[in-house]
Design a protein around this motif. Structure first.
Motif: not given
Length: 312
Positions: A1-18
């Motif tokens: 999930m962190v790797a996906q967020a680093r790649a700019g995928r908004p869903r991964a960022v949203a899940r991490l903040i959740s």
């Protein structure tokens, strides 16, 4: 999930903040993974009374930053109802023009009863956006009053917004938020009274502590954010303040203070949680009995209780 967020995928960022907002058991693991990836984003806080145009100004800043090619994260904090616990999360509506831009991530958060103008989870959410590759993180507080100044501890640059017709010079003098700004903005400057507002603000700032040669003097910028007027001047003021803090070492000092505050809050929250489980505990009952019969004072009892909680 962190790797996906680093790649700019908004869903991964949203899940991490959740995960951050929900206090997930995975939060420690997430923060450990994010730690080496943080430190690249510049955090700009925007605060001010309700109705001064914080959301509109934030949206205009997003447009200006995107013109320079920078990735932008926005954390918009909305108040929670003290009755239902719900929140409108309406700031996102005002920034809908950026919804399809892959270089912009916008997240609304509710205060959930936390005072100070921010949500409790805001510091960790800022870390998520930082690690996700945002060059700038804009944090918009709730419509605050005269003492909700927590944003000053979370931002590299604090922007205080005012507007004509929001009070006289005496009101400005009372406002605690006038003591935290690095940049001041008189928004809706096309309205009557804008010149007087800027003049009173300049006077009030002049009554503050004397500044030594070379110290930062907060500029006053006039904008009409709804039309994009003055936003380039605001961006220029933000860049100048960033350059000043980097040159003087103030930026590193602010970030260390911010990290210290985070550590303290996490530690205090953990202790409060442990203390909350003591109702009915034999240790607490024994201490209460000694206080009642006069063999121990409440301060000494509290010291003994804390010592017992913090022992390995």
């Amino acid at each position: 999930m962190v790797a996906q967020a680093r790649a700019g995928r908004p869903r991964a960022v949203a899940r991490l903040i959740s995960l951050v907002e929900g206090g997930s058991p995975q939060l420690r693991e997430v923060m450990a993974a994010l730690a080496p990836l943080t430190g690249g984003a510049y955090v700009v806080g925007l605060t001010g009374s309700p109705g001064v145009g914080k959301s509109t100004t934030t949206s205009a800043l997003v447009t200006a930053y995107r013109r320079t090619g920078r990735r932008v994260g926005v954390l918009a904090v909305d108040p929670s109802s003290p009755f239902s616990g719900g929140a409108l999360l309406g700031d996102r509506v005002r920034m809908s023009e950026h919804a399809s831009d892959p270089g912009v991530y916008i997240r609304s958060m509710a205060t959930r009863g936390h005072l100070g103008g921010l949500a409790w989870a805001a510091p960790q959410a800022i870390r998520v956006l930082d690690a996700a590759g945002c060059d700038v993180v804009l944090v918009e507080t709730v419509g605050v009053g005269q003492s909700e100044v927590e944003i000053a501890a979370q931002a590299d640059t604090s922007v205080v917004l005012l507007a004509p017709g929001m009070g006289d010079g005496i009101q400005a003098a009372k406002a605690g938020i006038l003591e935290i700004g690095d940049v001041y903005v008189v928004n809706k400057a096309d309205r009557d009274g804008a010149d007087a507002t800027a003049r009173e603000l300049n006077h009030m700032l002049g009554l503050g502590e004397a500044r030594a040669a070379g110290d930062w003097r907060p500029p006053i910028v006039r904008t009409v954010a709804s039309r994009g007027e003055g936003v380039d001047d605001l961006l220029d003021a933000l860049d100048k303040h960033r350059g000043w803090t980097e040159e003087r070492g103030a930026l590193a000092e602010r970030r260390r203070a911010r990290a210290a505050g985070e550590i303290e809050n996490i530690a205090v929250t953990a202790l409060r949680r442990r203390i909350g489980t003591l109702h009915g505990d034999a240790r607490l009952s024994a201490l209460a009995a000694r206080v009642t019969d006069g063999t121990l004072d409440p301060y000494a009892a509290a010291d003994e209780l804390v010592a017992g909680l913090t022992e390995p």
